[in-house]
Design a protein around this motif. Structure first.
Motif, PDB file in Angstrom:
ATOM      1  N   ASN A   9       0.034   4.682  -5.892  1.00 31.83           N
ATOM      2  CA  ASN A   9      -1.286   4.597  -5.265  1.00 31.83           C
ATOM      3  C   ASN A   9      -1.758   6.023  -4.984  1.00 31.83           C
ATOM      4  O   ASN A   9      -1.262   6.670  -4.068  1.00 31.83           O
ATOM      5  N   LYS A  11      -4.623   7.018  -3.977  1.00 31.54           N
ATOM      6  CA  LYS A  11      -5.596   7.111  -2.872  1.00 31.54           C
ATOM      7  C   LYS A  11      -6.757   8.034  -3.286  1.00 31.54           C
ATOM      8  O   LYS A  11      -7.106   8.066  -4.466  1.00 31.54           O
ATOM      9  N   HIS A  94      -4.519  -3.127   1.756  1.00 27.06           N
ATOM     10  CA  HIS A  94      -3.819  -1.905   2.190  1.00 27.06           C
ATOM     11  C   HIS A  94      -4.203  -1.591   3.637  1.00 27.06           C
ATOM     12  O   HIS A  94      -5.359  -1.744   4.029  1.00 27.06           O
ATOM     13  N   GLU A 166       4.540  -2.913   3.596  1.00 23.45           N
ATOM     14  CA  GLU A 166       4.350  -1.502   3.940  1.00 23.45           C
ATOM     15  C   GLU A 166       4.217  -1.352   5.450  1.00 23.45           C
ATOM     16  O   GLU A 166       3.108  -1.486   5.997  1.00 23.45           O
ATOM     17  N   ILE A 171       3.961   4.824   6.489  1.00 26.02           N
ATOM     18  CA  ILE A 171       3.059   5.255   5.412  1.00 26.02           C
ATOM     19  C   ILE A 171       2.602   6.689   5.646  1.00 26.02           C
ATOM     20  O   ILE A 171       1.975   6.994   6.664  1.00 26.02           O
ATOM     21  N   GLY A 172       2.939   7.550   4.707  1.00 20.66           N
ATOM     22  CA  GLY A 172       2.483   8.938   4.758  1.00 20.66           C
ATOM     23  C   GLY A 172       3.076   9.729   5.911  1.00 20.66           C
ATOM     24  O   GLY A 172       2.639  10.837   6.200  1.00 20.66           O
ATOM     25  N   GLY A 211       6.020   2.946   1.752  1.00 16.31           N
ATOM     26  CA  GLY A 211       6.057   3.720   2.998  1.00 16.31           C
ATOM     27  C   GLY A 211       7.073   4.839   2.877  1.00 16.31           C
ATOM     28  O   GLY A 211       8.267   4.629   3.082  1.00 16.31           O
ATOM     29  N   SER A 212       6.564   6.031   2.468  1.00 15.07           N
ATOM     30  CA  SER A 212       7.421   7.223   2.328  1.00 15.07           C
ATOM     31  C   SER A 212       8.622   6.996   1.411  1.00 15.07           C
ATOM     32  O   SER A 212       9.693   7.540   1.654  1.00 15.07           O
ATOM     33  N   LEU A 231       5.739   0.495  -3.835  1.00 16.30           N
ATOM     34  CA  LEU A 231       4.360   0.986  -3.876  1.00 16.30           C
ATOM     35  C   LEU A 231       4.416   2.404  -3.307  1.00 16.30           C
ATOM     36  O   LEU A 231       4.761   2.598  -2.134  1.00 16.30           O
ATOM     37  N   GLY A 233       2.928   6.162  -2.500  1.00 19.73           N
ATOM     38  CA  GLY A 233       1.735   6.967  -2.253  1.00 19.73           C
ATOM     39  C   GLY A 233       1.991   8.416  -2.619  1.00 19.73           C
ATOM     40  O   GLY A 233       1.947   8.808  -3.790  1.00 19.73           O
ATOM     41  N   GLY A 234       2.308   9.241  -1.610  1.00 18.13           N
ATOM     42  CA  GLY A 234       2.459  10.684  -1.795  1.00 18.13           C
ATOM     43  C   GLY A 234       3.314  11.075  -2.988  1.00 18.13           C
ATOM     44  O   GLY A 234       2.938  11.950  -3.780  1.00 18.13           O
TER      45      GLY A 234
HETATM   46  P1  PGA Z   1       3.295   6.833   1.076  1.00 23.06           P
HETATM   47  O1  PGA Z   1       2.124   5.755   0.885  1.00 23.06           O
HETATM   48  O2  PGA Z   1       4.306   6.597  -0.031  1.00 23.06           O
HETATM   49  O3  PGA Z   1       2.632   8.158   0.979  1.00 23.06           O
HETATM   50  O4  PGA Z   1       3.898   6.591   2.424  1.00 23.06           O
HETATM   51  C1  PGA Z   1       2.392   4.437   0.499  1.00 23.06           C
HETATM   52  C2  PGA Z   1       1.100   3.645   0.443  1.00 23.06           C
HETATM   53  O5  PGA Z   1       0.205   3.885   1.264  1.00 23.06           O
HETATM   54  O6  PGA Z   1       0.920   2.763  -0.421  1.00 23.06           O
END
Ligand code: PGA
Length: 252
Positions: A9, A11, A94, A166, A171-172, A211-212, A231, A233-234
């Motif tokens: 993702n 973003k 999300h 998540e 998350i992040g 989530g991270s 899933l 993100g970063g």
């Molecule tokens: P993250 O984000 O891996 O940066 O924590 C996950 C997400 O928001 O899907």
């Protein structure tokens, strides 16, 4: 056989040229033998170009879609429009959309149905904020989110849905749920699905963690029996990290 799922993702990150470069880097690091479904969700303005450029194993997801059909809805884009551009997946629910853009359970329920009606596959997100985890009501919280989204759907509709757990506090933030915490929630979700649908539908439903998630914790998370992918993100904004996470899933 049930396929694992891994989705990046992106973003609101990267301009068009760098985003395309990142997609190509990821593509060239993945062989056609990969058994998992590998998905990337770039920013919406690039979706059509990405859907026609994507080769090999990569599938393209939108980070959201509208709850309405076509018509006088300035700025919205429908699930059918996404499908007409070659987009196969959409992320719905999300936490950043729930919290930042007022997407209620009711809106998410509508979006989910709009996506399914248009033949898209859905990455449906759920997960609790920190205060809910601390008050130990996180199972109720997640069950409630899923009940709102999924109640009334047929067993076969669930085949087009991947559930992404998540926890918002992860998350992040760099703070990952432990593999044990992820497994516990995934097993809870699967059990709940078997009560609401049936056992074989629940067994066949992919439940992924977000989530991270990063290369250093992916092995542990993916070793859990009810974690069917991630899933990301970063870490999906860096080709080497994303490829390392896909490889961890392949080697589970
Ligand atoms: P993250 O984000 O891996 O940066 O924590 C996950 C997400 O928001 O899907």
């Amino acid at each position: 056989m049930m396929k694992n799922v891994i989705a990046g993702n992106w973003k609101s990150n990267k301009l068009m040229a760098e985003a395309l470069r990142l997609m190509k880097e990821i593509e060239s690091g993945l062989t056609s033998e990969i058994s998992a479904e590998v998905i990337i969700a770039p920013p919406a303005p690039y979706l059509s170009a990405f859907a026609s450029e994507a080769k090999g194993v990569l599938q393209i997801a939108s980070q959201q879609c509208s709850a309405t059909g076509s018509g006088a809805f300035t700025g919205e884009f429908t699930a059918a429009m996404l499908g007409s551009c070659g987009v196969k997946w959409v992320i719905i629910g999300h936490s950043e959309r729930r919290e930042g853009y007022g997407e209620t359970d009711n809106v998410i329920r509508k979006k989910l149905r709009a996506a399914l009606d248009s033949g898209l596959q859905v990455l449906l997100c759920c997960g609790e904020p920190l205060e809910v985890r601390e008050s130990e009501t996180h199972f109720d919280w997640v069950q409630n989110q899923l009940m709102h989204a999924l109640s009334g759907l047929s067993n076969s509709a669930l085949e087009s849905i991947v559930i992404a757990y998540e926890p918002i506090w992860a998350i992040g933030t760099g703070k990952t749920a432990s593999a044990g915490q992820a497994q516990e929630m995934h097993a809870f979700i699967r059990n709940w699905l078997s009560i609401c649908f049936d056992r074989s539908t629940a067994r066949g439903c992919r439940i992924i963690y977000g989530g991270s998630c990063k290369p250093s914790n992916a092995d542990d998370l993916f070793a859990q029996p009810d974690v069917n992918g991630g899933l990301i993100g970063g870490a999906s904004l860096n080709a080497a990290d994303f490829i390392a996470i896909v490889t961890a899933l392949e080697n589970r």
